[in-house]
Structure formats: C-alpha cells, structure tokens
Design a protein around this motif. Structure first.
Motif, PDB file in Angstrom:
ATOM      1  N   THR A  83       0.814  -1.207   0.000  1.00 32.84           N
ATOM      2  CA  THR A  83       0.000   0.000   0.000  1.00 32.84           C
ATOM      3  C   THR A  83       0.851   1.262   0.000  1.00 32.84           C
ATOM      4  OG1 THR A  83      -0.157  -0.024   2.433  1.00 32.84           O
ATOM      5  CG2 THR A  83      -1.907  -1.114   1.187  1.00 32.84           C
ATOM      6  N   PHE A  84       2.004   1.222   0.662  1.00 32.21           N
ATOM      7  CA  PHE A  84       2.880   2.394   0.676  1.00 32.21           C
ATOM      8  C   PHE A  84       3.471   2.635  -0.715  1.00 32.21           C
ATOM      9  CE2 PHE A  84       2.781   0.968   5.067  1.00 32.21           C
ATOM     10  CZ  PHE A  84       2.544   2.159   5.749  1.00 32.21           C
ATOM     11  N   LEU A  87       0.508   4.065  -2.767  1.00 34.11           N
ATOM     12  CA  LEU A  87       0.231   5.471  -2.458  1.00 34.11           C
ATOM     13  C   LEU A  87       1.341   6.377  -2.964  1.00 34.11           C
ATOM     14  CD1 LEU A  87      -1.179   5.186   1.174  1.00 34.11           C
ATOM     15  CD2 LEU A  87      -2.456   5.587  -0.918  1.00 34.11           C
ATOM     16  N   SER A 218      -3.810  10.926   4.618  1.00 39.33           N
ATOM     17  CA  SER A 218      -4.092  10.119   5.802  1.00 39.33           C
ATOM     18  C   SER A 218      -5.304   9.215   5.587  1.00 39.33           C
ATOM     19  CB  SER A 218      -4.336  11.028   7.006  1.00 39.33           C
ATOM     20  OG  SER A 218      -3.223  11.863   7.249  1.00 39.33           O
ATOM     21  N   LEU A 221      -4.476   6.421   3.320  1.00 40.79           N
ATOM     22  CA  LEU A 221      -3.658   5.433   4.022  1.00 40.79           C
ATOM     23  C   LEU A 221      -4.527   4.516   4.874  1.00 40.79           C
ATOM     24  CD1 LEU A 221      -0.860   4.373   4.733  1.00 40.79           C
ATOM     25  CD2 LEU A 221      -0.740   6.079   6.551  1.00 40.79           C
TER      26      LEU A 221
END
Length: 291
Positions: A83-84, A87, A218, A221
């Motif tokens: 996911t990081f 993103l 945010s 995330l």
C-alpha cells in the motif's frame, strides 16, 4: 383529515419516511440482519444444515490458539507494505499531472483504467502474465535478463509479492484520482507566488501540495490499510489461496463454505470486522473533520 390539512413540517416528515422506507428495509434485510446472524453463528458449531449447538467462545479460542487460522494474517503484511508503494506511485503521478504536461489527459486515462476493469478479467490476464514462458518471462529474455525468470506463482517466497504487485497495479488508479482531485483544488495563485519567491517543483510539493492534502493522504492510508487486511479478490482468482497465498478472508470463506464450519467462519468474520472497526475508529480519532 386530508393530507392538505397537515402542517408543512408533518408533510415533510411523512414524505421523508416514505422515501426512506424501502431503502431502509432493504438495508436491514441484506446488511444488518446478516451481521446479527453472523454474530450468533460465531457462538455455535453450526455446519450450515444440521442443528446448532451453542459453544460459547470456543470458536474464538480456536482462532487465536490455532496457527492455521490466525497466522494467515502475515500474508496481509505483503499487501500492507504494498500500500505504501501504491500510495507513493499514485501521489507521484498525481503531482506531475497536476501541472501542464503533454498528453496529460491520455496519461490520466491510462493510470485510472485498471481500476475500471473487472477483477476476474485482471486475475486471468495476470495468470498469463506470470505463467512459465508468459509475458513477464518473455520480456525478461528480450532485455537480456532471462536468468532471472522464476516460477512467479509457484515459488512460496515470490507468490505473495507477485499478487501484491497486481493489487498495486489495479488499485493505484483510485488513489491517483483522489490525490489528483485534492491537488487540483489548490489555487494557482499560491504556485505563482511561490515561483516569484524562487520555489521549484520540489519546494512546491513539500511546502504547498503535501500540507494541503495531508488529510487526504491520511484517509487514503487508512483505506489502504483496511484493504490490505481484507484482501480477497486477486489472490482468490489467481491462486485460490494455494501455495501460501491465502489471506484471512480466503481462509474465512474456505472454512465456512468449503469445510462446512459456518460457526468458526462467522467467528473469523467477526474478528476481521472488529479489526476494521478499530482501524476506522483510529481514523476518526486522529483525522476528524475539525482537523
């Protein structure tokens, strides 16, 4: 008493209730009631057709004491770290395409298009991509890296990395559009003022774009973390959870419907629901509307 003699406020309330009656009934029937039943099933040993026997917290004890059920959460770590990457890539392209770039609309469409595709089609497409002598191996041979070809979906050390990569490709477009919309809302006057002060694109990103979309970053995330915990579609279609690729959701589905342990599967679903609620609560705590 006729409808015309009723006060305006009462008429409005009646109309609102009338319009809400059908959707609320459907919501209660197909959302709330199944959840209530799921909680009840989690305290039984029901197999889907025989008599239910109340077993208390035995199903929950099994989940947390038997590594076969709870240890599959480690597979979610692959999707969590992915996911990081997802993103980061989405934010990078959203930042670039928020400025004047040639063929900007074309690249927007290319980046968002995978999110529009059907999950089954994506799974079948990447099965061909990762198979032996498939698209990926062909490309590696073409650029002189044939020695690095692998059994991408047959190697337990690589299978979850490969599947997480597919998820990044598919869902990155969603994050990209969200970031692009947030960045596009920043007034151009701010960029112009920063350029007068000598700021370059990097300075604009660090001191203008990132602080302005902090809440959006945010929230994305939090959504990505929740998605990594509930990963199902891609690994289920491509591998069925075989070779160490079973996520907690796949394990839950298999437990309930393949092995006929509806009670235990319901308890696993409750555990996952509780984790997602906790994550959502953290999001509401630290990223409220007031901020």
């Amino acid at each position: 008493m006729s409808f015309s003699n009723i006060s305006y406020k009462a008429q409005r309330n009646i109309i609102i209730i009338a319009f809400l009656a059908v959707p609320m009934t459907l919501l209660a029937t197909f959302a709330f009631l199944p959840v209530i039943n799921m909680f009840w099933y989690s305290f039984t040993d029901w197999n889907g057709y025989s008599k239910m026997n109340f077993v208390g917290l035995d199903n929950y004890k099994t989940i947390f004491s038997n590594p076969e059920y709870f240890s599959v959460f480690r597979v979610s770590l692959y999707y969590f770290f992915a996911t990081f990457v997802q993103l980061g890539i989405a934010l990078y392209f959203a930042t670039i395409l928020s400025f004047e770039v040639k063929f900007k609309n074309f690249f927007k469409g290319v980046l968002f298009f995978p999110y529009l595709l059907n999950g089954v089609a994506i799974g079948l497409m990447f099965l061909l991509f990762f198979r032996a002598d498939g698209t990926l191996d062909t490309v590696l041979h073409a650029i002189g890296l044939g020695d690095y070809t692998q059994m991408w979906l047959g190697n337990p050390k690589l299978i979850n990395i490969s599947l997480a990569g597919v998820s990044v490709w598919r869902y990155m477009g969603f994050n990209f559009i969200i970031f692009l919309g947030a960045i596009s809302s920043i007034p151009n006057e701010i960029y112009e003022a920063s350029e007068i002060d000598g700021a370059n694109r990097w300075h604009q990103f660090i001191y203008i774009i990132l602080p302005s979309i902090k809440i959006i970053v945010s929230l994305n995330l939090i959504l990505a973390v929740s998605g990594s915990l509930s990963a199902f579609e891609i690994p289920f279609i491509m591998t069925g959870g075989a070779n160490g690729s079973a996520t907690f959701v796949i394990q839950t589905v298999n437990t309930a419907f393949r092995y006929g342990k509806i009670g235990l599967g319901s308890a696993m679903a409750v555990v996952l629901l509780f984790i997602v609620v906790v994550v959502t609560g953290i999001q509401r705590k630290f990223f409220s509307e007031g901020d």
